[in-house]
Design an enzyme around this catalytic site. Sequence first.
Site, PDB file in Angstrom:
ATOM      1  CB  CYS A 113      56.164  43.190  52.602  1.00 48.64           C
ATOM      2  SG  CYS A 113      55.314  41.647  52.896  1.00 48.64           S
TER       3      CYS A 113
ATOM      4  CD  GLU B 241      42.313  37.951  51.868  1.00 48.03           C
ATOM      5  OE1 GLU B 241      43.080  38.905  51.659  1.00 48.03           O
ATOM      6  OE2 GLU B 241      42.693  36.761  51.875  1.00 48.03           O
TER       7      GLU B 241
ATOM      8  CB  ALA C 199      42.519  40.220  54.534  1.00 48.39           C
ATOM      9  N   PRO C 200      44.667  42.203  56.003  1.00 47.38           N
ATOM     10  CG  PRO C 200      45.789  42.789  57.975  1.00 47.38           C
ATOM     11  CD  PRO C 200      46.022  42.232  56.603  1.00 47.38           C
ATOM     12  N   GLY C 201      43.455  44.705  55.767  1.00 52.46           N
ATOM     13  CA  GLY C 201      42.708  45.894  55.401  1.00 52.46           C
ATOM     14  C   GLY C 201      43.331  47.233  55.754  1.00 52.46           C
TER      15      GLY C 201
ATOM     16  CE  LYS D 286      50.122  48.014  51.877  1.00 49.96           C
ATOM     17  NZ  LYS D 286      50.032  46.827  52.774  1.00 49.96           N
TER      18      LYS D 286
ATOM     19  CB  ALA E 279      45.836  40.869  47.630  1.00 49.17           C
TER      20      ALA E 279
ATOM     21  CG  ASP F  17      41.974  33.089  43.065  1.00 49.04           C
ATOM     22  OD1 ASP F  17      42.562  34.136  42.722  1.00 49.04           O
ATOM     23  OD2 ASP F  17      42.468  31.965  42.965  1.00 49.04           O
TER      24      ASP F  17
ATOM     25  CG  ASP G 292      49.895  45.147  49.790  1.00 50.40           C
ATOM     26  OD1 ASP G 292      51.097  45.335  49.519  1.00 50.40           O
ATOM     27  OD2 ASP G 292      49.485  44.911  50.943  1.00 50.40           O
TER      28      ASP G 292
HETATM   29  N1  SAM Z   1      46.784  44.819  51.564  1.00 50.34           N
HETATM   30  C1  SAM Z   1      46.716  44.163  52.855  1.00 50.34           C
HETATM   31  C2  SAM Z   1      46.818  45.206  53.952  1.00 50.34           C
HETATM   32  O1  SAM Z   1      47.378  46.275  53.736  1.00 50.34           O
HETATM   33  O2  SAM Z   1      46.301  44.941  55.042  1.00 50.34           O
HETATM   34  C3  SAM Z   1      47.748  43.066  52.989  1.00 50.34           C
HETATM   35  C4  SAM Z   1      47.626  42.046  51.891  1.00 50.34           C
HETATM   36  S1  SAM Z   1      48.616  40.600  52.114  1.00 50.34           S
HETATM   37  C5  SAM Z   1      50.156  41.147  51.560  1.00 50.34           C
HETATM   38  C6  SAM Z   1      48.043  39.604  50.792  1.00 50.34           C
HETATM   39  C7  SAM Z   1      46.632  39.070  50.961  1.00 50.34           C
HETATM   40  O3  SAM Z   1      46.238  38.498  49.720  1.00 50.34           O
HETATM   41  C8  SAM Z   1      46.469  37.964  52.002  1.00 50.34           C
HETATM   42  O4  SAM Z   1      45.442  38.317  52.886  1.00 50.34           O
HETATM   43  C9  SAM Z   1      46.073  36.740  51.179  1.00 50.34           C
HETATM   44  O5  SAM Z   1      45.169  35.893  51.859  1.00 50.34           O
HETATM   45  C10 SAM Z   1      45.440  37.365  49.972  1.00 50.34           C
HETATM   46  N2  SAM Z   1      45.467  36.588  48.726  1.00 50.34           N
HETATM   47  C11 SAM Z   1      46.400  35.690  48.317  1.00 50.34           C
HETATM   48  N3  SAM Z   1      46.108  35.229  47.095  1.00 50.34           N
HETATM   49  C12 SAM Z   1      44.975  35.855  46.701  1.00 50.34           C
HETATM   50  C13 SAM Z   1      44.166  35.802  45.531  1.00 50.34           C
HETATM   51  N4  SAM Z   1      44.495  35.011  44.513  1.00 50.34           N
HETATM   52  N5  SAM Z   1      43.066  36.567  45.472  1.00 50.34           N
HETATM   53  C14 SAM Z   1      42.736  37.376  46.511  1.00 50.34           C
HETATM   54  N6  SAM Z   1      43.451  37.467  47.636  1.00 50.34           N
HETATM   55  C15 SAM Z   1      44.565  36.722  47.739  1.00 50.34           C
END
Ligand code: SAM
Length: 298
Positions: A235, A138, A116-118, A120, A114, A165, A181
């Site tokens: 978080c 993402e 974005a925005p990237g 990590k 998961a 997904d 994450d």
């Molecule tokens: N790891 C990211 C960072 O450090 O920048 C932050 C991630 S944020 C907590 C969670 C992300 O998961 C969001 O961008 C959301 O759109 C995405 N997301 C939610 N459900 C998802 C899924 N089923 N598959 C992939 N991505 C998903």
Amino acid sequence: MLPEFFVKSIEAQYGAETAARIRDGMQGPRRTSLRANRLKTTPEAVAALLSAQGIAFERLPWSEDAFLLPEAAERDIWQLPAYEQGEIYLQNLSSMLPPIALAPRPGADILDMAAAPGGKTAQMAAMTGNRANITACEMNKIRAEKLQYNLKKQGTARVNVMIQDARKLEDFFRFDQILLDAPCSGSGTLLLSDPRGIRAFSEKLVRNSAAVQLQLLRKALGLLKAGGSMVYSTCSILEIENESVVRSALKGKKAHVEAIDFPGMERLPLLPSSLPGALCLCPTEAHEGFFMARIRKD
Ligand code: SAM
């Protein structure tokens, strides 16, 4: 004001004294922090740059790349050419810890589930000197574009972005290391100085997040190679999104929680966790509330 259900939940989970400490850490505003991007610069060069700009900073015992800026606002950093060139990345201190707990290895096939925005993803690329093969997944198309933009700006290589997904990733994929994450309620990031964020936070969001987190974690365990390791992080500081998700996902699986342990960890503002070995961070002026657990597949 914090929602009543949340205040009651943290009092039930942590006890009145610790709940008061959590609420104190949510007064806000939260301090700015940044990560030196080793793909483009060095921590020494960033320290010299900040000093030359008259920007006060503190170093952290757990990473040479982390800088806490006790007086600067994010907009002060936006103006720096080093920010524009991707040499520094604004990232909360807590958010730098899941990659450290995972310890990405050069040569490994890594899934950032998961992404974005990237922040990590780029951190893992930097930690391996661009020598790991990272798949960054993402689901949200607009956020995936932001992810692509940030990765390019920070000079990552060998990162493949998949817009989909992650629950539907093909089952034949296998990864040495996985970072999940997970999307969450953001309960650890709440700030009384940000009423909009508080309005967006609800009991329903917590419940829905927990359901998706469990699906994602089950998927991650399936995609992890035997002997491989992963980090599950959020978080949020609520047990229902953290310890409960991990316990449910591990039921009947050949995998176990491994204690997170890295130098300087003892200096973090820790919260107790009912999951031995997991790391839960208390919200403070400098830290978002965060949870992470490291899992190894047997
Ligand atoms: N790891 C990211 C960072 O450090 O920048 C932050 C991630 S944020 C907590 C969670 C992300 O998961 C969001 O961008 C959301 O759109 C995405 N997301 C939610 N459900 C998802 C899924 N089923 N598959 C992939 N991505 C998903």
